[in-house]
Design an enzyme around this catalytic site. Sequence first.
Site, PDB file in Angstrom:
ATOM      1  N   SER A  25       0.811  -1.217   0.000  1.00  0.00           N
ATOM      2  CA  SER A  25       0.000   0.000   0.000  1.00  0.00           C
ATOM      3  C   SER A  25       0.839   1.259   0.000  1.00  0.00           C
ATOM      4  O   SER A  25       0.451   2.273  -0.571  1.00  0.00           O
ATOM      5  CB  SER A  25      -0.920  -0.007   1.232  1.00  0.00           C
ATOM      6  OG  SER A  25      -1.781  -1.113   1.214  1.00  0.00           O
ATOM      7  N   VAL A  27       9.251  -2.581  -3.157  1.00  0.00           N
ATOM      8  CA  VAL A  27      10.568  -3.129  -2.845  1.00  0.00           C
ATOM      9  C   VAL A  27      11.213  -3.627  -4.134  1.00  0.00           C
ATOM     10  O   VAL A  27      10.591  -4.359  -4.906  1.00  0.00           O
ATOM     11  CB  VAL A  27      10.484  -4.280  -1.831  1.00  0.00           C
ATOM     12  CG1 VAL A  27      11.858  -4.934  -1.632  1.00  0.00           C
ATOM     13  CG2 VAL A  27       9.966  -3.776  -0.501  1.00  0.00           C
ATOM     14  N   LYS A  51      13.479  -0.179  -0.407  1.00  0.00           N
ATOM     15  CA  LYS A  51      12.049   0.031  -0.184  1.00  0.00           C
ATOM     16  C   LYS A  51      11.774   1.499  -0.470  1.00  0.00           C
ATOM     17  O   LYS A  51      12.340   2.380   0.185  1.00  0.00           O
ATOM     18  CB  LYS A  51      11.723  -0.327   1.262  1.00  0.00           C
ATOM     19  CG  LYS A  51      10.253  -0.492   1.591  1.00  0.00           C
ATOM     20  CD  LYS A  51      10.131  -1.048   3.010  1.00  0.00           C
ATOM     21  CE  LYS A  51       8.702  -1.276   3.401  1.00  0.00           C
ATOM     22  NZ  LYS A  51       8.604  -1.840   4.782  1.00  0.00           N
ATOM     23  N   ASP A  78       3.289  -4.628  14.749  1.00  0.00           N
ATOM     24  CA  ASP A  78       2.691  -5.302  13.591  1.00  0.00           C
ATOM     25  C   ASP A  78       3.355  -6.666  13.355  1.00  0.00           C
ATOM     26  O   ASP A  78       3.680  -7.028  12.226  1.00  0.00           O
ATOM     27  CB  ASP A  78       2.803  -4.437  12.339  1.00  0.00           C
ATOM     28  CG  ASP A  78       1.828  -4.850  11.241  1.00  0.00           C
ATOM     29  OD1 ASP A  78       0.841  -5.549  11.552  1.00  0.00           O
ATOM     30  OD2 ASP A  78       2.037  -4.470  10.075  1.00  0.00           O
TER      31      ASP A  78
END
Length: 342
Positions: A13, A17, A32, A125
């Site tokens: 989103s 990468v 990234k 996360d």
Amino acid sequence: MDWSRGPTVGRGSFATVSAAISNLTGHIFAVKSTQLSSSNSLQNEQRILSNLTHPRIIGYIGHDTTVENHKFLYNLFLEFLPYGNLNDETLRHGGTMKDSLIALYTRQILDGLDHIHSIGIAHCDIKGQNILLGENGAKIADFGCAKWVSYPPPPENVISGTPTFMAPEVAGGEEQGFPADIWALGCTIIEMATGGSPWSSHHRHYRHPCSILYRIAFSGESPIIPDFLSGKAKDFLGRCLRRDPKERWTARELLKHPFVEESNYAERENEGLNSKSPMSTLNQSIWNSVEDVSEVPRPSSGFSQGDRIRQLTSFSGKPNWSREENWVTIRDYNYYKTHQLN
């Protein structure tokens, strides 16, 4: 930094990468990238990772800003881990891992969590998609949601992460600290054991993120612990999935639990480092679909690192990496300013 951007190996989103190579040393790494104007999450990840050096944390190499295709990009340079993530590894094992292999990866994740918690950082996360695999096992990645923890939490405390892995206190908007990472670890173990979401055993009505958040926060329930797990594994999960965060064991306490402590670690490590699934994980929004689907094909085994990266790009054609046009030479923003490039 003088480097060349290679094929894209993953999209999310907020970032893309790519494989990359240093034009000075020939070292291959992952970059990234996202547009500078929307790079807050990536810059947060850079700030966190620049403070971390640990064998169970993805390696930070550096960052820069470039202009590519008339766009300002923020780039984060990371260690390239070629063997995919824990979700890929679970699929490789037929959708369910053995207790011994789950214990191996759980111990490795705990090593990383114990380190970041000891210096005041919560990941926020933890899930299989954010645990990448390299030659030496599992490493925690994707620190876009990570934060320095303070007690009591500040009034503007921001809640982030993936709904199905959120602890009750997080889903309820109360706090997000170290115990939330332990709850998410428990959910990740269920993910390794079953190949599915930690809440997939519950009624299908609760597959929508909003419904799951409400259920996690207010139902009083916890994810169902699979019956086929060993007694030690079940007990370990019970320590992780206590709804009261004060009752959850810490990462350091869990490292002494028989599930991860009492086993032939070397033998299990040899069993575990056999994955050949080089995918990358990316930061995901809290409102992404509950079941994430990778866009990158899973390769077969027996390939060198170069072959693995080539196969990552098979969905968009197989580029000849020896041909110069397949790589874009990048220099930092100051180079572009000096040469007045648009």
